[in-house]
Design an enzyme around this catalytic site. Structure first.
Site, PDB file in Angstrom:
ATOM      1  N   GLU A  85       0.882  -1.171   0.000  1.00 51.11           N
ATOM      2  CA  GLU A  85       0.000   0.000   0.000  1.00 51.11           C
ATOM      3  C   GLU A  85       0.917   1.218   0.000  1.00 51.11           C
ATOM      4  O   GLU A  85       1.402   1.632   1.051  1.00 51.11           O
ATOM      5  CB  GLU A  85      -0.886   0.020   1.251  1.00 51.11           C
ATOM      6  CG  GLU A  85      -1.815  -1.152   1.395  1.00 51.11           C
ATOM      7  CD  GLU A  85      -2.876  -1.213   0.313  1.00 51.11           C
ATOM      8  OE1 GLU A  85      -3.174  -0.170  -0.309  1.00 51.11           O
ATOM      9  OE2 GLU A  85      -3.384  -2.315   0.072  1.00 51.11           O
ATOM     10  N   CYS A  91      -2.381   9.068   2.491  1.00 55.04           N
ATOM     11  CA  CYS A  91      -1.982   8.432   1.226  1.00 55.04           C
ATOM     12  C   CYS A  91      -3.034   8.670   0.150  1.00 55.04           C
ATOM     13  O   CYS A  91      -2.705   8.859  -1.006  1.00 55.04           O
ATOM     14  CB  CYS A  91      -1.694   6.956   1.416  1.00 55.04           C
ATOM     15  SG  CYS A  91      -3.011   6.038   2.199  1.00 55.04           S
TER      16      CYS A  91
HETATM   17  P1  NDP Z   1       8.810   4.768   4.441  1.00 54.78           P
HETATM   18  O1  NDP Z   1       8.221   4.101   3.275  1.00 54.78           O
HETATM   19  O2  NDP Z   1      10.279   4.962   4.455  1.00 54.78           O
HETATM   20  O3  NDP Z   1       8.432   3.994   5.797  1.00 54.78           O
HETATM   21  C1  NDP Z   1       7.287   3.181   5.962  1.00 54.78           C
HETATM   22  C2  NDP Z   1       7.647   2.046   6.903  1.00 54.78           C
HETATM   23  O4  NDP Z   1       8.668   1.239   6.333  1.00 54.78           O
HETATM   24  C3  NDP Z   1       8.194   2.501   8.247  1.00 54.78           C
HETATM   25  O5  NDP Z   1       7.775   1.627   9.258  1.00 54.78           O
HETATM   26  C4  NDP Z   1       9.665   2.393   8.030  1.00 54.78           C
HETATM   27  O6  NDP Z   1      10.396   2.294   9.203  1.00 54.78           O
HETATM   28  C5  NDP Z   1       9.774   1.132   7.237  1.00 54.78           C
HETATM   29  N1  NDP Z   1      11.011   0.980   6.491  1.00 54.78           N
HETATM   30  C6  NDP Z   1      11.899   1.932   6.096  1.00 54.78           C
HETATM   31  N2  NDP Z   1      12.905   1.383   5.384  1.00 54.78           N
HETATM   32  C7  NDP Z   1      12.651   0.055   5.310  1.00 54.78           C
HETATM   33  C8  NDP Z   1      13.305  -1.055   4.694  1.00 54.78           C
HETATM   34  N3  NDP Z   1      14.425  -0.908   3.982  1.00 54.78           N
HETATM   35  N4  NDP Z   1      12.759  -2.273   4.821  1.00 54.78           N
HETATM   36  C9  NDP Z   1      11.612  -2.441   5.507  1.00 54.78           C
HETATM   37  N5  NDP Z   1      10.948  -1.444   6.113  1.00 54.78           N
HETATM   38  C10 NDP Z   1      11.453  -0.203   6.016  1.00 54.78           C
HETATM   39  O7  NDP Z   1       8.075   6.120   4.599  1.00 54.78           O
HETATM   40  P2  NDP Z   1       8.500   7.381   5.433  1.00 54.78           P
HETATM   41  O8  NDP Z   1       7.890   7.238   6.757  1.00 54.78           O
HETATM   42  O9  NDP Z   1       9.978   7.644   5.369  1.00 54.78           O
HETATM   43  O10 NDP Z   1       7.787   8.502   4.564  1.00 54.78           O
HETATM   44  C11 NDP Z   1       8.342   8.867   3.304  1.00 54.78           C
HETATM   45  C12 NDP Z   1       7.272   9.137   2.295  1.00 54.78           C
HETATM   46  O11 NDP Z   1       6.477   7.970   2.142  1.00 54.78           O
HETATM   47  C13 NDP Z   1       6.279  10.186   2.672  1.00 54.78           C
HETATM   48  O12 NDP Z   1       6.753  11.422   2.373  1.00 54.78           O
HETATM   49  C14 NDP Z   1       5.094   9.820   1.853  1.00 54.78           C
HETATM   50  O13 NDP Z   1       5.245  10.327   0.548  1.00 54.78           O
HETATM   51  C15 NDP Z   1       5.155   8.317   1.804  1.00 54.78           C
HETATM   52  N6  NDP Z   1       4.273   7.679   2.779  1.00 54.78           N
HETATM   53  C16 NDP Z   1       3.120   7.120   2.349  1.00 54.78           C
HETATM   54  C17 NDP Z   1       2.268   6.543   3.239  1.00 54.78           C
HETATM   55  C18 NDP Z   1       1.007   5.923   2.815  1.00 54.78           C
HETATM   56  O14 NDP Z   1       0.054   5.890   3.578  1.00 54.78           O
HETATM   57  N7  NDP Z   1       0.923   5.332   1.641  1.00 54.78           N
HETATM   58  C19 NDP Z   1       2.522   6.514   4.656  1.00 54.78           C
HETATM   59  C20 NDP Z   1       3.792   7.074   5.022  1.00 54.78           C
HETATM   60  C21 NDP Z   1       4.612   7.632   4.102  1.00 54.78           C
HETATM   61  P3  NDP Z   1      11.024   3.628   9.839  1.00 54.78           P
HETATM   62  O15 NDP Z   1       9.913   4.611   9.975  1.00 54.78           O
HETATM   63  O16 NDP Z   1      11.504   3.121  11.129  1.00 54.78           O
HETATM   64  O17 NDP Z   1      12.083   4.068   8.866  1.00 54.78           O
END
Ligand code: NDP
Length: 489
Positions: free
Chosen positions: A238, A272
């Site tokens: 997602e 999102c």
């Molecule tokens: P990320 O995609 O980086 O993070 C989402 C989750 O994945 C977090 O729990 C994060 O952990 C984890 N994660 C990060 N790196 C890895 C990896 N290599 N392997 C497995 N899991 C990982 O999103 P961000 O929070 O950095 O946000 C960045 C951008 O993502 C936002 O600006 C937005 O554009 C988008 N976003 C979209 C969302 C949606 O609902 N579709 C929700 C959130 C963000 P940790 O936080 O500990 O790094």
């Protein structure tokens, strides 16, 4: 059971004040693996409870969430910075999903009879949906209850154990959810938490769980999928969106303007499926823009929505606004000074070229672009010209359904913003860079189950097809039968 305590820790901060809310372990790959191993035994017990046993326990957890709503609202509010009312809204929707998943699991996943067909009419054919085993859920911070529960509730109701890695920005909410679940289901660790940064999530993706449900950015989704590929672990992704809202000439403009302002600015645009682009029929463009501007001017960061939860997002939003202005766009509300140290004021942009970052990339901030279109065919073409395909909204009286069907997104709301997200029976998910697979609804339950087909012979028939002594007479009979059945056209 022995637990090895992690040495390294990290703090969760209130993004409005930088106050430390809690300190959490950075779980190593070994600790993640240990949690997944514990989950295996828990999964077997959870599956053995059957639909009724699980539904009863999920209802207990739901009751606890509902009774302790103010406590959870306060925690969500402190950890994300969002107003308590918005925190309540996401929790209420999550509880509704949990209720639906628990109650409907048997109907959707239980044994279903299938027609065996004429040639095999002596067979009883059934399909049932068995749990996958252990599901790894990697959640984001923007809706730290609603979003992970969209996977967790459905995975649990389908009979799986879950290991949940919340975002590093919302470990407190994750801990609260897992602790309250353990109070409702104390026997086995059916829902466990691992905390840390991206590396902890990556370890979960590599741990050999039976499926990974990821919500977050497209870029990280690709990394998760690559890591999961090492163990041939299936994934549901997602990811983000660049959701369009269409306004037709016969639309209720007040309702459309209201939906635009709320869809774009609520939760500081960190949704999102939030509204990021609007395409408006030329006949109502000026009137619509005036209504949006009037409403947007009354919305204020700090009062109506909180700070940006993730500080690095401020730069992304600033870059998109400045790029739009440098390329001929105009800010009718907000603009270049809208981005502060923590908060971003609402920004309404017009005349922004379609190939600029503010129109093409996910901004994830309280900004919206509005463009004039000659007709709704142009609106559809522009709305669909995106690598993303998560959600969309249409405001129209006559052609709402037709336009909704033509939008290349997983879900479309007609004449109300984001309504699909609150309807538990509807599947939710994207296409293209917005990901694939579905959470919510029957499709969301089946996402966390594998179909098991069973054909049971009820009686023998003279026409035995699957045996070496099959006679030429039988073959001739079958040939005739098929010609009669299917050969008429
Ligand atoms: P990320 O995609 O980086 O993070 C989402 C989750 O994945 C977090 O729990 C994060 O952990 C984890 N994660 C990060 N790196 C890895 C990896 N290599 N392997 C497995 N899991 C990982 O999103 P961000 O929070 O950095 O946000 C960045 C951008 O993502 C936002 O600006 C937005 O554009 C988008 N976003 C979209 C969302 C949606 O609902 N579709 C929700 C959130 C963000 P940790 O936080 O500990 O790094």
């Amino acid at each position: 059971m022995t637990t090895v305590h992690a040495v390294e820790t990290f703090d969760s901060l209130n993004p409005a004040t930088d106050e430390v809310i809690g300190t959490y372990p950075v779980h190593s790959a070994d600790e993640v693996q240990a949690a997944v191993d514990r989950a295996r035994a828990a999964a077997r017990w959870w599956e053995s409870l059957g639909f009724a046993g699980r539904a009863e326990r999920l209802a207990r957890w739901r009751g606890s969430l509902a009774r302790r709503l103010p406590e959870l609202c306060e925690l969500v509010s402190r950890e994300t910075g969002k107003p308590a009312g918005d925190a309540q809204l996401e929790i209420v929707l999550a509880i509704e999903h949990l209720a639906w998943a628990g109650k409907q699991a048997r109907k959707v996943l239980g044994t279903q009879r299938r027609a065996p067909g004429l040639l095999l009419s002596n067979q009883a054919a059934t399909v049932e949906y068995q749990p996958l085993g252990v599901i790894g859920v990697i959640g984001p911070w923007n809706y730290p209850v609603y979003t992970p529960l969209g996977s967790i509730a459905y995975a649990l109701a389908a009979g799986n154990a879950v290991v949940f890695k919340p975002s590093e920005y919302t470990p407190g909410v994750g801990t609260w959810l897992v602790d309250t679940f353990a109070e409702a289901v104390p026997e086995y660790p059916v829902l466990q938490l691992v905390t840390g940064f991206g590396a902890t999530g990556a370890a979960l993706a590599r741990s050999g769980v039976d499926k990974i449900a990821f919500t977050g950015s497209t870029a990280t989704g690709k990394k998760v999928m690559a890591a999961a590929a090492e163990t041939l672990t299936p994934v549901v992704i997602e990811a983000g969106g660049k959701d369009p809202l269409l306004v037709d000439a016969d639309a209720d403009l007040d309702a459309a303007a209201d939906a635009t302002v709320w869809g774009a600015f609520s939760n500081a645009g960190q949704t999102c499926a939030g509204v990021e682009r609007v395409y408006v029929h030329q006949g109502v463009y000026d009137a619509f823009v005036a209504k949006v501007v009037e409403r947007a001017k009354k919305v204020s960061a700090g009062a109506d929505y909180g700070p940006m939860t993730m500080p690095t997002q401020l730069e992304v939003v600033r870059t998109h606004i400045l790029d739009a202005l440098a390329r001929g766009g105009r800010a009718l509300v907000g603009g270049k000074d809208a981005v502060g140290d923590r908060y971003v004021q609402p920004t309404v942009l017009v005349d922004v070229p379609e190939d600029s970052a503010a129109v093409r990339e996910e901004t994830f901030g309280p900004t919206v672009t509005i463009a004039k279109v000659a007709d709704m065919d142009e609106a559809i073409e522009k709305a669909n010209d995106s690598v993303y395909g998560l959600g969309s909204t249409v405001f129209a009286k006559r052609r709402g359904l037709e336009l909704a069907r033509r939008l290349r997104t997983g879900q479309t709301a007609i004449n109300a913003p984001l309504s699909f997200a609150g309807i538990a029976s509807l599947p939710f998910g994207g296409r293209g860079d917005s990901g694939f697979g579905r959470i919510h609804g029957p499709e969301g339950l089946r996402e966390f189950a594998r179909p098991k087909a069973i054909a049971r012979q009820r009686f023998t028939v003279p026409l035995r097809l699957t045996t070496f002594p099959r006679s030429p007479r039988t073959d001739a009979l079958v040939g005739k039968l098929i010609a009669t059945l299917h050969g008429r056209r």
